[in-house]
Design a protein around this motif. Structure first.
Motif, short mmCIF file in Angstrom:
data_model
loop_
_atom_site.label_atom_id
_atom_site.label_comp_id
_atom_site.label_asym_id
_atom_site.label_seq_id
_atom_site.Cartn_x
_atom_site.Cartn_y
_atom_site.Cartn_z
N GLU A 1 1.71 4.08 -0.87
CA GLU A 1 1.76 3.24 0.33
C GLU A 1 2.27 1.84 -0.01
O GLU A 1 3.05 1.25 0.77
CB GLU A 1 0.38 3.16 0.97
CG GLU A 1 0.29 2.23 2.18
CD GLU A 1 1.13 2.66 3.37
OE1 GLU A 1 1.24 1.87 4.33
OE2 GLU A 1 1.67 3.79 3.36
N VAL A 2 1.86 1.31 -1.14
CA VAL A 2 2.39 0.01 -1.57
C VAL A 2 3.90 0.08 -1.71
O VAL A 2 4.63 -0.79 -1.21
CB VAL A 2 1.74 -0.43 -2.90
CG1 VAL A 2 2.45 -1.66 -3.47
CG2 VAL A 2 0.25 -0.71 -2.71
N ILE B 1 -2.58 5.17 -2.91
CA ILE B 1 -2.46 3.72 -2.76
C ILE B 1 -1.12 3.19 -3.27
O ILE B 1 -0.41 2.49 -2.52
CB ILE B 1 -3.65 2.99 -3.42
CG1 ILE B 1 -4.97 3.43 -2.80
CG2 ILE B 1 -3.48 1.47 -3.28
CD1 ILE B 1 -6.21 2.89 -3.49
N ALA C 1 -8.46 0.95 1.01
CA ALA C 1 -7.02 1.17 0.99
C ALA C 1 -6.68 2.62 1.34
O ALA C 1 -5.69 2.88 2.04
CB ALA C 1 -6.46 0.80 -0.38
N GLU D 1 1.27 -6.20 -0.60
CA GLU D 1 2.69 -6.17 -0.23
C GLU D 1 3.36 -7.50 -0.53
O GLU D 1 4.43 -7.55 -1.17
CB GLU D 1 2.83 -5.82 1.25
CG GLU D 1 4.26 -5.84 1.74
CD GLU D 1 4.36 -5.64 3.25
OE1 GLU D 1 5.31 -6.16 3.86
OE2 GLU D 1 3.47 -4.96 3.81
N ARG E 1 5.75 0.16 1.71
CA ARG E 1 5.82 -1.14 2.36
C ARG E 1 6.81 -2.07 1.67
O ARG E 1 7.58 -2.78 2.32
CB ARG E 1 4.43 -1.76 2.40
CG ARG E 1 3.45 -1.02 3.30
CD ARG E 1 2.04 -1.56 3.18
NE ARG E 1 1.11 -0.83 4.01
CZ ARG E 1 0.35 -1.37 4.97
NH1 ARG E 1 0.41 -2.67 5.19
NH2 ARG E 1 -0.46 -0.62 5.69
N TYR F 1 -3.73 -4.34 1.85
CA TYR F 1 -2.31 -3.98 1.75
C TYR F 1 -1.42 -5.17 2.08
O TYR F 1 -0.35 -5.33 1.48
CB TYR F 1 -1.98 -2.82 2.69
CG TYR F 1 -2.32 -1.46 2.13
CD1 TYR F 1 -1.79 -1.02 0.92
CD2 TYR F 1 -3.14 -0.58 2.83
CE1 TYR F 1 -2.08 0.23 0.41
CE2 TYR F 1 -3.45 0.67 2.34
CZ TYR F 1 -2.91 1.08 1.13
OH TYR F 1 -3.22 2.32 0.62
#
Length: 264
Positions: free
Chosen positions: A51-52, A48, A172, A243, A55, A239
């Motif tokens: 990926e955060v 998680i 997520a 973000e 972005r 997300y």
């Protein structure tokens, strides 16, 4: 020529050097390798924040350092497949990463944390190393969910929706690695807390944060919440919130340093 990737590990040395000519921000995903119930992968707390970071890096033209896969997870002792660090070792790792990233030329180093127990040691490590960093360098940490306003946090990760392997975390993971989640195995479970006479959070910290094996004793499945309604669509929604929150937070920190460093 545009960068082929925001991930440092996928770039060549000249590409990183070229990037540093115009942007000195690096994001470091920080997580853990621990159980997330019978349905979600051990790497949940790494997937998680990575990926955060991906972005946010695309929004802010930053780079993403390789993640810290191991965290402070002694509370999960009793469950199998647990790999964790003690606090001193973990803090030393964070200090060394901050120092070496600063040596490489990064001046804004943000540890984006995905495992609650890491939060205080991350920032203590950043404080410890701060006096050894080059002038103008700042290193700090944030748990990514802290960037959410209360109403969004309540839906994603909270006493209301659960705090571990819940619908937020599970969704997520599903949004980026759906093949790693088996919702057919998902179960609902909540800690059997007493009726609190005082504000609840200090009691929760007292039990879970300094008590090896606390999660194993309190939760038979390792789940705190109800992940059975998780979905990729929910994960994408979360997300999107995170973000936006993280971009605003990093911009706020940058502006705060600019405004308050009056002696700089």
């Amino acid at each position: 020529m545009p960068r082929p990737s925001v991930f440092m590990s996928e770039l060549t040395l000249p590409q990183v050097e070229k990037h540093l000519e115009t942007n000195d921000l690096v994001l470091v995903p920080t997580g853990s390798t621990e159980q997330h119930g019978p349905h979600s992968p051990l790497s949940t707390d790494v997937i998680i924040p990575t990926e955060v970071c991906r972005r946010v890096a695309e929004r802010l033209n930053a780079l993403v350092a390789p993640p810290v896969n191991y965290g402070i997870s002694a509370g999960h002792r009793g469950f199998k497949a647990l790999v964790y660090l003690n606090v001193t070792t973990f803090m030393s790792v964070i200090e060394d990463l901050a120092f070496s990233l600063a040596e490489a030329g990064f001046r804004r180093i943000v540890f984006v944390n995905g495992h609650y127990t890491n939060y205080f040691p991350v920032n203590m490590a950043c404080m410890n190393v701060s006096t050894r960093l080059p002038e103008g360098t700042r290193a700090w940490g944030v748990s990514y969910w802290e960037s959410l306003p209360p109403e969004q946090l309540d839906e994603y990760l909270s006493f209301k929706t659960g705090l571990h392997a819940n619908v937020g975390e599970t969704s997520a993971v599903m949004a980026v690695r759906p093949e790693l989640v088996d919702l057919a195995q998902a179960v609902e479970e909540w800690p059997d807390f007493p009726e609190f006479q005082a504000p609840s959070f200090p009691t929760v910290l007292a039990y879970f944060e300094t008590n090896p094996g606390s999660v194993w004793r309190a939760l038979r499945s390792g789940v705190w919440g109800d992940p059975r309604g998780s979905s990729q669509d929910l994960g994408e929604k979360f997300y999107g919130w995170i973000e936006e929150g993280m971009v605003r937070l990093i911009q706020d920190v940058d502006e705060t340093y600019r405004r308050l460093n009056v002696r700089g």
